[in-house]
Design a protein around this motif. Structure first.
Motif, PDB file in Angstrom:
ATOM      1  N   ASP A 164      -9.614   4.986   2.393  1.00  0.00           N
ATOM      2  CA  ASP A 164      -8.360   4.454   0.804  1.00  0.00           C
ATOM      3  C   ASP A 164      -8.379   3.439   1.527  1.00  0.00           C
ATOM      4  O   ASP A 164      -8.802   1.613   0.524  1.00  0.00           O
ATOM      5  N   ILE A 214       1.730   5.070   0.297  1.00  0.00           N
ATOM      6  CA  ILE A 214       0.991   6.249   0.368  1.00  0.00           C
ATOM      7  C   ILE A 214       1.322   7.552  -0.628  1.00  0.00           C
ATOM      8  O   ILE A 214       2.754   7.449  -0.117  1.00  0.00           O
ATOM      9  N   LYS A 215       0.621   7.898  -1.133  1.00  0.00           N
ATOM     10  CA  LYS A 215       0.595   9.160  -1.343  1.00  0.00           C
ATOM     11  C   LYS A 215       0.110  10.971  -0.627  1.00  0.00           C
ATOM     12  O   LYS A 215      -0.192  10.939   0.689  1.00  0.00           O
ATOM     13  N   TRP A 273       0.695  -0.832   0.372  1.00  0.00           N
ATOM     14  CA  TRP A 273       0.121  -0.217   0.126  1.00  0.00           C
ATOM     15  C   TRP A 273       0.615   1.262   0.099  1.00  0.00           C
ATOM     16  O   TRP A 273       1.797   1.637   1.317  1.00  0.00           O
ATOM     17  N   GLY A 314     -10.051  -2.347   0.042  1.00  0.00           N
ATOM     18  CA  GLY A 314      -7.945  -1.191  -0.369  1.00  0.00           C
ATOM     19  C   GLY A 314      -7.070  -2.317   0.591  1.00  0.00           C
ATOM     20  O   GLY A 314      -7.440  -4.028   0.665  1.00  0.00           O
ATOM     21  N   ALA A 366       1.496  11.059   3.524  1.00  0.00           N
ATOM     22  CA  ALA A 366       0.430  11.143   4.234  1.00  0.00           C
ATOM     23  C   ALA A 366      -0.280  12.613   5.166  1.00  0.00           C
ATOM     24  O   ALA A 366       0.570  12.927   5.084  1.00  0.00           O
ATOM     25  N   THR A 368      -3.561  10.268  -0.040  1.00  0.00           N
ATOM     26  CA  THR A 368      -3.906   9.047   0.055  1.00  0.00           C
ATOM     27  C   THR A 368      -5.193   9.347   2.172  1.00  0.00           C
ATOM     28  O   THR A 368      -3.994   9.846   2.547  1.00  0.00           O
ATOM     29  N   LYS A 369      -6.299   8.539   1.601  1.00  0.00           N
ATOM     30  CA  LYS A 369      -7.115   9.110   2.976  1.00  0.00           C
ATOM     31  C   LYS A 369      -6.883   7.460   3.939  1.00  0.00           C
ATOM     32  O   LYS A 369      -6.677   6.350   2.947  1.00  0.00           O
TER      33      LYS A 369
END
Lengths: 284, 391
Positions: free
Chosen positions: A71, A63-64, A61, A102, A124, A67-68
């Motif tokens: 998600d 993260i950007k 996963w 997700g 994030a 991203t929440k």
């Protein structure tokens, strides 16, 4: 008592004793393992090594900044459902069709234990880790739309990496096992290089590792070269057939090691003999 | 049984919570620490210490708590004879550490000396005599958690060695302050606001519009959230600031490269702020301070960096300016007051530690602005101060 020493590094990834210990503690306690360390010390690779060592699947996963937490659990695709409702060609009475798990949801529902990598959690929003507290603690979450609770069939091994761009909240930290990957010393670095280049000439390795560490000793570099850059560099050196004695003297292909323009010019235009870099005159 | 270790950690300011401590006891109960101090060192560190900033304090606490205590010289040689040979076979699996009696140092030393008088021969293994292996609190390579080590390259004590090496010294929070850390601190300064292009789907509004449209789908977008903070950085480039030039530089590049400020302005001054501010570190292009106050609205967050120590006349007198060819019609302190009154949030960062703040000009300036040390902790508190809403 379950077998404690489950993970002890893999063929292409050497973990220090401390790291092995901490990985095993995290697995045994079923807590997430938070990994910090300089860029390029193998934080992300660790997860794939663990999944290989435990012979299980790896879910990543990434993260950007956008991203929440939600998600990672599930997404209720309202727009799709709205769309389907409008054209009337799908069965929209069952909301389940529009619930998409997700990565965390997938890890929970997987039929066997998996390794879940939550990569660069600090990218994030600052509140992001807090939003995952209960989910990581109890390894379950509730979907109000379908009145369902998804709980982990097997507690996944969760590896979280952070570059310390943002401080993580205390409540989150309390639930994690923490490990800081220390930059390897020369001997450990030799082992790492050997794993990547089992047939490397002894002389090339010695020269390259020496030059690498003397570059790192320059304290006015903006970005010190890291392990992954050393590996790249050796790859180029081998491919180009550079003679071992030229490595320390000429520092060929410096761009593979120094990624900052100023650092590059400073070293390239200064004295290129790494042995003289140690002299204070260079540090003026 | 290690409860004292918890307090030792606390005493070294490692932020350990009770939950973490209990988790560690639970892990030890399950046998994750093995029967060896090195494993325990790593186990406790991974569960109790959650930032590399505290690794060094952890090492110090660990060293204090577990260091093998010194043994008088004359006893040493004698003992070494008993202890030196012998392949060491530790009876680890059969040992329950928590059942071993704990002694304080005085009692332990006394018992050790008594034992030494009684003991007439070499002894390895067992729980009573001075020797190798075993669980008596004396000797080496044994597994007693708080005993006297007598020579030997003990596996168990290598944990203390690691702790003593203090490899993580440079990670201590109060020592280092690099650009990245400053950026992290400055990221606390943010005030998000929706502005710019329409990029995000506004679900509530879309549903509302769709309903109004009798089911005909209508998608509504709204702009993303962006940081709304404006920042003004004023830096002292005077002579007394030279030793801190590198640190101020770092602060500048951190502020400059945290590209999330909506606006970022910076100026330099020498010792104190007067009628003009310099655009660069050297003399040259300059702007009028009065003009600047007129142009910038009060929502700018202002950070002033300087040691604030100067000759009193430089601060309190007209024409007190240190530059020979320059004159100031208004005293520096008046300019500083104007700045303090104009902006809602102003902080002063002082590279000198607070023990030097008794100086008359420093305390006068600290009365005007909240003053913090230019350290990571000081910077963090300063950022909190800057985000405070003015009343």
């Amino acid at each position: 008592m379950q077998n404690f020493e489950q993970y002890c590094g893999t063929g292409d990834y050497i973990a220090s004793r401390a790291l092995q210990n901490d990985v095993n503690v995290a697995i045994a306690l079923g807590r997430p393992l938070l990994i910090k360390g300089e860029p390029g010390t193998g934080k992300t690779l660790l997860a794939s090594s663990i999944s290989e060592g435990l012979e299980t699947d790896l879910l990543v996963w990434t993260i950007k900044s956008t991203t929440k937490a939600q998600d990672g659990l599930y997404i209720y695709d309202t727009v799709q459902r709205l769309n389907d409702a409008r054209f009337g060609d799908h069965d929209i009475s069952d909301i389940k069709h529009y619930i998409k798990h997700g990565k965390l949801g997938q890890a929970f529902t997987s039929p066997k234990r998996v390794v879940l990598l939550i990569d660069e959690i600090d990218k994030a929003d600052i509140e992001f880790p807090n939003d995952l507290l209960t989910e990581l603690d109890e390894m379950k979450f509730y979907i109000p739309e379908t009145a369902e609770t998804v709980s982990a069939r097997h507690r996944p091994v969760i590896i979280i990496t952070s570059n310390a761009e943002k401080e993580l909240p205390d409540a989150f930290l309390r639930r994690c096992v923490f490990h800081y990957i220390q930059f390897p010393d020369a001997a450990f670095m030799n082992d790492i290089v050997k794993v990547h280049f089992p047939n490397l000439e002894e002389k090339i390795m010695k020269e390259a590792v020496e030059a690498f560490f003397s570059l790192r000793e320059l304290d006015n570099l903006r970005k010190k070269p890291s392990t992954s850059e050393l590996i790249d560099w050796i790859k180029v050196l081998v491919a180009s057939g550079t003679r071992p004695k030229d490595i320390g003297r000429e520092l060929p292909f410096l761009g593979a090691l120094l990624k900052n323009e100023q650092d590059y010019h400073q070293v390239a235009n200064g004295e290129t003999d790494t042995r003289s870099i140690r002299r204070p005159s260079f540090l003026r | 049984m290690f409860t004292q270790f918890f307090y030792t950690l606390k005493a070294y300011k490692v932020p350990v919570s009770l939950t973490e401590w209990l988790a560690m006891l639970q892990a030890m109960e399950k046998g994750f620490a093995g029967n060896n101090l090195l494993s325990f060192y790593y186990l406790a560190r991974s569960l109790l210490v959650k930032s590399e900033n505290f690794y060094d304090q952890y090492d110090l606490a660990f060293r204090e708590f577990f260091t093998g205590l010194e043994v008088p010289e004359e006893l040493f040689d004698e003992l070494l004879k008993w202890l030196s040979e012998e392949t060491l076979k530790r009876h680890r699996d059969s040992v329950d550490l928590s059942s071993l009696p704990q002694h304080d140092w005085e009692t332990l030393k006394k018992m050790f000396e008594d034992k030494l008088k009684e003991q007439k021969e070499r002894h390895n293994g067992g729980a009573n005599w001075i020797g190798t292996g075993g669980t008596s609190p004396y000797g080496h390579s044994g597994v007693h958690p708080g005993g006297i080590r007598v020579g030997g390259e003990s596996n168990n004590l290598s944990a203390v060695k690691i702790a003593t090496a203090r490899k993580f010294r440079q990670y201590r929070k109060d020592v280092t302050l690099d650009v990245r850390q400053m950026k992290v601190a400055m990221k606390k300064l943010r005030h998000l606001r929706r502005s710019g292009n329409l990029l995000e789907l506004d679900i509530d509004e879309s549903i509302d519009q769709t309903c109004r449209n009798a089911g005909e789908i209508e998608l509504v977008y709204h702009p993303e959230r962006k940081n709304d903070v404006k920042m003004l950085l004023l830096m002292d480039a005077g002579g007394s600031m030279l030793p801190y030039a590198q640190m101020v530089n770092r602060l500048f590049s951190a502020a400059n490269s945290v590209n999330h400020f909506k606006k970022f302005r910076y100026y330099y001054f020498h010792n104190c702020i007067y009628d003009h501010l310099n655009a660069g570190m050297e003399y040259g292009e300059r702007v009028s301070t009065a003009q600047l106050l007129k142009n910038l609205n009060s929502s700018y967050k202002v950070v002033i960096v300087g040691d604030a120590s100067m000759a009193p006349y430089e601060l309190f007198m007209e024409n007190g300016i240190i530059d020979y060819y320059d004159r100031n019609e208004t005293a520096g302190i008046v300019w500083l007051e104007r700045i303090a009154n104009h902006f809602r949030n102003v902080v002063w960062l002082n590279p000198n530690p607070p023990r030097y703040w008794q100086h008359p000009t420093v305390s006068a300036i600290a009365n005007l602005f909240p003053m913090y040390q230019l350290s990571l902790e000081g910077l963090e508190s300063a950022m909190v101060e800057l985000t405070r809403k003015a009343h």
